[in-house]
Scaffold this motif. Structure first.
Motif, PDB file in Angstrom:
ATOM      1  N   ARG A 172       0.836  -1.203   0.000  1.00  0.00           N
ATOM      2  CA  ARG A 172       0.000   0.000   0.000  1.00  0.00           C
ATOM      3  C   ARG A 172       0.871   1.253   0.000  1.00  0.00           C
ATOM      4  O   ARG A 172       1.692   1.431   0.879  1.00  0.00           O
ATOM      5  CB  ARG A 172      -0.909   0.000   1.240  1.00  0.00           C
ATOM      6  CG  ARG A 172      -2.124  -0.898   1.096  1.00  0.00           C
ATOM      7  CD  ARG A 172      -2.797  -1.142   2.411  1.00  0.00           C
ATOM      8  NE  ARG A 172      -1.999  -2.058   3.235  1.00  0.00           N
ATOM      9  CZ  ARG A 172      -2.347  -2.421   4.485  1.00  0.00           C
ATOM     10  NH1 ARG A 172      -3.441  -1.935   5.045  1.00  0.00           N
ATOM     11  NH2 ARG A 172      -1.597  -3.244   5.172  1.00  0.00           N
TER      12      ARG A 172
ATOM     13  N   GLN B  40       1.670  -8.211   4.884  1.00  0.00           N
ATOM     14  CA  GLN B  40       1.520  -9.358   5.785  1.00  0.00           C
ATOM     15  C   GLN B  40       0.308  -9.112   6.685  1.00  0.00           C
ATOM     16  O   GLN B  40       0.320  -9.392   7.875  1.00  0.00           O
ATOM     17  CB  GLN B  40       2.795  -9.561   6.614  1.00  0.00           C
ATOM     18  CG  GLN B  40       3.998  -9.956   5.762  1.00  0.00           C
ATOM     19  CD  GLN B  40       3.969 -11.409   5.294  1.00  0.00           C
ATOM     20  OE1 GLN B  40       4.490 -12.301   5.923  1.00  0.00           O
ATOM     21  NE2 GLN B  40       3.310 -11.671   4.154  1.00  0.00           N
ATOM     22  N   ASP B  41      -0.705  -8.551   6.069  1.00  0.00           N
ATOM     23  CA  ASP B  41      -1.917  -8.165   6.785  1.00  0.00           C
ATOM     24  C   ASP B  41      -3.082  -8.922   6.142  1.00  0.00           C
ATOM     25  O   ASP B  41      -3.128  -9.069   4.919  1.00  0.00           O
ATOM     26  CB  ASP B  41      -2.094  -6.642   6.630  1.00  0.00           C
ATOM     27  CG  ASP B  41      -3.046  -6.061   7.650  1.00  0.00           C
ATOM     28  OD1 ASP B  41      -3.630  -6.838   8.434  1.00  0.00           O
ATOM     29  OD2 ASP B  41      -3.206  -4.820   7.661  1.00  0.00           O
TER      30      ASP B  41
ATOM     31  N   LEU C 297      -5.203   5.246  -0.928  1.00  0.00           N
ATOM     32  CA  LEU C 297      -4.428   5.728  -2.072  1.00  0.00           C
ATOM     33  C   LEU C 297      -4.393   4.691  -3.191  1.00  0.00           C
ATOM     34  O   LEU C 297      -3.482   4.668  -4.008  1.00  0.00           O
ATOM     35  CB  LEU C 297      -3.005   6.077  -1.634  1.00  0.00           C
ATOM     36  CG  LEU C 297      -2.779   7.428  -0.925  1.00  0.00           C
ATOM     37  CD1 LEU C 297      -3.216   8.573  -1.815  1.00  0.00           C
ATOM     38  CD2 LEU C 297      -3.440   7.502   0.420  1.00  0.00           C
TER      39      LEU C 297
ATOM     40  N   ASN D  96       2.449  -3.720  10.328  1.00  0.00           N
ATOM     41  CA  ASN D  96       1.201  -3.162   9.812  1.00  0.00           C
ATOM     42  C   ASN D  96       0.905  -1.783  10.393  1.00  0.00           C
ATOM     43  O   ASN D  96       0.367  -0.921   9.706  1.00  0.00           O
ATOM     44  CB  ASN D  96       0.048  -4.140  10.058  1.00  0.00           C
ATOM     45  CG  ASN D  96       0.186  -5.378   9.185  1.00  0.00           C
ATOM     46  OD1 ASN D  96       0.671  -5.295   8.060  1.00  0.00           O
ATOM     47  ND2 ASN D  96      -0.204  -6.530   9.700  1.00  0.00           N
TER      48      ASN D  96
ATOM     49  N   TYR E 191       1.333   6.750   5.989  1.00  0.00           N
ATOM     50  CA  TYR E 191       0.413   7.681   5.317  1.00  0.00           C
ATOM     51  C   TYR E 191       0.390   9.037   5.995  1.00  0.00           C
ATOM     52  O   TYR E 191       0.226  10.062   5.368  1.00  0.00           O
ATOM     53  CB  TYR E 191      -1.018   7.123   5.293  1.00  0.00           C
ATOM     54  CG  TYR E 191      -1.201   5.985   4.326  1.00  0.00           C
ATOM     55  CD1 TYR E 191      -1.132   6.196   2.952  1.00  0.00           C
ATOM     56  CD2 TYR E 191      -1.447   4.695   4.780  1.00  0.00           C
ATOM     57  CE1 TYR E 191      -1.290   5.154   2.068  1.00  0.00           C
ATOM     58  CE2 TYR E 191      -1.615   3.640   3.902  1.00  0.00           C
ATOM     59  CZ  TYR E 191      -1.542   3.877   2.543  1.00  0.00           C
ATOM     60  OH  TYR E 191      -1.693   2.861   1.662  1.00  0.00           O
TER      61      TYR E 191
ATOM     62  N   ILE F 215       1.681  11.844   3.234  1.00  0.00           N
ATOM     63  CA  ILE F 215       0.633  11.731   2.223  1.00  0.00           C
ATOM     64  C   ILE F 215      -0.654  12.398   2.706  1.00  0.00           C
ATOM     65  O   ILE F 215      -1.311  13.143   1.991  1.00  0.00           O
ATOM     66  CB  ILE F 215       0.375  10.232   1.921  1.00  0.00           C
ATOM     67  CG1 ILE F 215       1.629   9.597   1.306  1.00  0.00           C
ATOM     68  CG2 ILE F 215      -0.824  10.074   1.003  1.00  0.00           C
ATOM     69  CD1 ILE F 215       1.619   8.075   1.331  1.00  0.00           C
ATOM     70  N   ILE F 216      -0.994  12.145   3.953  1.00  0.00           N
ATOM     71  CA  ILE F 216      -2.223  12.709   4.515  1.00  0.00           C
ATOM     72  C   ILE F 216      -1.822  13.662   5.641  1.00  0.00           C
ATOM     73  O   ILE F 216      -1.097  13.274   6.556  1.00  0.00           O
ATOM     74  CB  ILE F 216      -3.131  11.591   5.083  1.00  0.00           C
ATOM     75  CG1 ILE F 216      -3.504  10.598   3.973  1.00  0.00           C
ATOM     76  CG2 ILE F 216      -4.382  12.181   5.719  1.00  0.00           C
ATOM     77  CD1 ILE F 216      -4.193   9.346   4.474  1.00  0.00           C
TER      78      ILE F 216
END
Lengths: 653, 206
Positions: free
Chosen positions: A553, A579-580, A628, B56, B63, B143-144
């Motif tokens: 992402r 890896q999600d 995005l 994660n 972002y 980005i945000i």
């Protein structure tokens, strides 16, 4: 003249029995209206899970669909025998070998009978097997990844219909041929069918650890049509039972010519005895040519190997291994009750349901109560093996399942109903209509020593007015019934995908916690993976250009590629670095004449693209992955074939 | 005084739980994360509650321009804290043992508690400073970019303790088993002090 007489008699029988059927069904409510209690029974609140998985064959879709019970919601279509542009199965370089056969690349099939692996006669939920009916194949699907892992072609077979049923410890997955054919195949007159064609019953061993399939032996039976089969279980473990039709060995106009014999057979195969015979060197290896396709989860890549020989067994050379049980009128389904004692032959043109007794069969064998033989295979005397028959339960019996409470449920195609009857007393207990013309039915664990009862669903061939019309072609319908009470209660009517024949269902607890969420990147052994930015590169090998790309992402690395030329063959080797759970990325290239790719987290997949035109051509992610997602895109510059622009690639420059 | 000494020793030893269990735990739940992401803060480093949680969290945080979660070698605290804890355990056990032998006064128990409390508050202060930096020292090219109503950049600092809503995430920050064991241990040293004082006073009035 003969033909007309026959048609007339069938017509009269149908009329007579339809009358009986009507009388019976009028005893119970035939209204389609759902009670509010039925609605409650199928309501799975938003966010809640269904209690059972159901795996429905896709018929001519060649695939397998995954449903939830009791909601009837479809969760997934698993591509098995058919190319699937939705995720690139059968299009990506890694999965194309799965569809290789001795006929070359066969990108479709007709899938029929899923069966879940068992241990000690109970569903263990490791794998589900399914047959390709058209180009004979058996597939094994993992119930952790819910992906097809292995496909083996079945030689000497044609119309792989009495398949894919497994023995009670998943020792074998069994595949019987519907069509008998010359074995080996050769140029001969069709008229010489009788006595010359053979019906191969194939026993494919299953490796207990990895599930890998290997043909152990084929029994070359007389040239009948082998319609359906089921394993013995409990006391009859070690035997396998196949229904036959066309014991007349007709080769034309079978609807008449294969319906002449008053009785066809259920073939009882003592596979343990043949296994012993084979283990001692019995049978002969004959030249053959069949594909064995295996997908490796570590390399994310399938390989196809052509096997060159198969062991065949002539049943008349193994005394005591094969017997024929006379069974009235072209039996279709061949179903064995949970105890293994009763073998139900659903004689589709018979008015009665015939049930054989395993104990009586053994006794008849022991006392040699034979009624002749067919090509050296002893025929047992009908009366000596008969346990009983259900008298005039309905019209066109096809298939029977069991609830583990001593009851059996049989579908009737012509009278369009499911009839519940009692094993042992053979009395009819209940009947409920189906909508319309039911084929198979499924009870979770209904083909095992331990059915789970509670639900039964009937899969129909004809839909007509059940749903909003969608033009001439409609999905088939299925009905879910609650069978926990004395009477069956219809709960739900739901559309199915393709043409489900059989289905296998299992309580969700057995498999849901084992469902994989991601593939681990640190276990990815794909030879062209790119698990870091440093691994990404573009390599030219003559006209072949290999792009080692990855995605996370919300970008591709690299996303600007130059130096590709018209006439090149470009391989995008794409690794998803996520890896999600549930974050696949797609990959779509303009003008790709194959498919897009859907790449699961941790997986590597390859799409081939042959640029035709000079220009700057975009690619993008097809799966809305993130906020995005729309920015997840890139370009490939394609120069003329004689250009001397060097390969270059970049991200963020 | 024997009993007080034993309680002092037990209380100090409970701090060793910090080497096995997390001190603190931060959980991030969102509509897309019904199984929330989480980090366990140990005295020697930060780990994901599930194997890939840190990766994660970092992936999402890129972002909004947050730095990645620090590795143990990137923060001095993760090498110093274990030494401080071991030191305090040894000190507490020694004081307790001497108290058991009635070689030291019960006041030493209180002294240990006060020292531990000061170190604890300093630790919390340091931890909070890191949270502020982590949540507000953002990449200017993020980005945000989200701003507060007054135009200042929004901080993504997780709460030191308690619950806070940060964009689509529900953030919960609470002590974990190691932390609770430490609090119980410290409370026990207070009990030891109180018991030692009671016994000593009784002895002197007799």
């Amino acid at each position: 003249m003969m033909k007309n007489k026959f048609k007339l008699s069938i017509g009269l029988m149908v009329a007579a029995l339809a009358f009986t059927g009507c009388n019976n069904s009028s005893q119970t409510s035939n209204k389609g209206a759902l009670g509010s209690s039925a609605a409650e029974k199928v309501f799975v609140a938003p966010g809640e899970h269904d209690s059972h998985y159901a795996f429905l064959s896709g018929g001519y879709s060649g695939n397998l669909t995954v449903y939830g019970l009791p909601s009837g919601r479809m969760f997934k279509e698993i591509p098995v025998f058919s190319q699937f542009p939705t995720n690139g199965y059968g299009y990506s370089e890694e999965t194309k070998p799965m569809l290789e056969t001795s006929f070359g690349f066969v990108p479709w099939d007709d899938s029929h009978h899923p069966d879940i692996s068992q241990t000690n006669g109970e569903l263990d939920g490791r794998w589900v097997f399914i047959n390709g009916n058209n180009t004979p194949r058996i597939a094994r699907i993992s119930l952790t990844s819910f992906e097809t892992e292995e496909i083996i072609e079945v030689p000497n077979s044609a119309g792989n219909h009495s398949s894919s049923f497994i023995t009670e410890n998943t020792e074998y997955v069994v595949a019987g041929t519907r069509f008998s054919v010359p074995v080996p195949q050769r140029d001969m007159s069709i008229k010489d069918y009788k006595g010359n064609f053979k019906g191969a019953l194939t026993f494919i061993s299953v490796d207990p650890e990895h599930g890998h399939m290997d043909i152990k032996f084929q029994v070359l039976m007389p040239g009948f049509n082998y319609d359906l089969s089921h394993p013995g279980r409990g006391k009859s473990h070690g035997w396998f039972f196949f229904t036959t039709y066309n014991t007349e060995e007709a080769n034309s106009l079978l609807e008449v010519n294969a319906s002449q014999n008053d009785k066809d057979f259920i073939a009882a195969i003592n596979w343990k005895k043949i296994e012993e015979y084979v283990n001692n060197g019995g049978g002969t290896m004959m030249p053959a040519n069949y594909a064995h396709n295996l997908h490796d989860e570590a390399t994310h890549t399938a390989t196809s190997t052509m096997k060159k020989e198969v062991r065949v067994v002539n049943p008349s050379e193994v005394p005591g291994a094969v017997y024929l049980l006379p069974t009235p009128k072209s039996p279709h389904g061949c179903d064995v009750d949970p105890s293994g004692e009763y073998i139900v032959g659903n004689g589709k043109l018979s008015a009665n349901l015939t049930v054989h007794s395993f104990t009586k069969m053994l006794d008849a064998i022991e006392n040699k109560k034979f009624d002749g033989d067919a090509y050296g295979i002893p025929i047992l005397n009908f009366e000596d093996v008969l346990a009983g028959s259900v008298q005039q339960p309905g019209l066109g019996p096809l298939h029977t399942e069991f609830d583990g409470q001593g009851n059996a449920y049989t579908t009737f195609f012509i009278s369009s109903e499911v009839v519940k009857w009692k094993l042992g007393t053979w009395e009819v207990l209940d009947r409920k209509p189906t909508y319309y013309s039911v084929g198979h039915l499924t009870i979770p664990g209904g083909n095992s020593r331990k059915p789970f009862g509670k639900y039964m669903f009937a899969m129909n061939k004809i839909t007509k007015d059940r749903y909003l019309p969608t033009g001439p072609e409609m999905e088939h319908s299925a009905q879910l019934y609650d069978i926990s009470g004395d009477k069956m209660e219809i709960l739900l009517d739901f559309p199915t995908h393709g043409e489900p024949h059989y289905a296998a269902a299992i309580p969700a607890e057995i498999i849901k916690s084992k469902s994989k969420k991601i593939y681990r990147l640190d276990e990815n052994e794909h030879p062209r993976k790119a698990i870091s930015e440093a691994d990404t590169k573009v390599v030219r090998d003559g006209k072949n250009v290999h792009i080692y790309m990855n995605m996370i992402r919300s970008h591709f690395t690299p996303d600007n590629i130059e130096g590709v030329k018209v006439g090149d063959k470009v391989f995008f080797h794409i690794t998803n670095l996520e890896q999600d759970f549930d974050v696949p990325h797609g990959f779509a290239m303009i003008g790709a004449r194959n498919a897009e790719l859907l790449v699961s987290p941790g997986q590597t997949r390859t799409l081939t693209w042959e640029p035709q035109q000079v220009g700057v051509w975009p690619f993008y992610c097809t799966d809305f992955c993130s906020a995005l997602h729309q920015e997840m895109q890139g370009y490939v510059r394609v120069s003329p074939a004689d250009s001397d622009i060097e390969l270059s690639w970049s991200l963020g420059e | 005084m024997k009993k007080a000494g034993i309680i002092m020793i037990i209380g100090s030893l409970l701090l060793l739980g910090l080497f096995k269990f997390p001190l603190w735990n931060i959980v991030l739940g969102a509509p897309q994360y019904p199984d929330p992401l989480g980090m366990n803060i140990f005295i020697n480093g930060i780990q994901g509650v599930e194997e890939f949680d840190l990766q994660n969290i970092d992936g999402l945080n890129h972002y909004i321009g947050m730095k990645t979660i620090p590795k143990p070698e990137e923060m001095w605290e993760f090498s110093v804290f274990p030494k401080v804890i071991i030191g305090m355990v040894i000190l507490g056990v020694v004081i307790g043992f001497l108290g058991f032998l009635e070689k030291v006064s019960y006041k030493f128990f209180l002294g240990w508690f006060l020292l531990m409390s000061i170190l604890g508050v300093l630790g919390m202060y340091d931890f909070n400073n890191w949270l502020i930096d982590y949540g507000s020292n953002l990449d200017p090219n993020a980005i945000i970019k989200v701003t507060n109503p007054d135009g200042t950049p929004m901080s993504y600092k997780p709460p030191l303790i308690g619950y806070q809503k940060l964009l689509n995430f529900d953030v919960d920050s609470w002590p974990h088993i190691g932390g609770y064991l430490m609090f119980v241990g410290m409370a026990l040293t207070l009990v030891a002090f109180w018991l030692g004082r009671k016994i000593t006073l009784k002895q002197t009035t007799q």
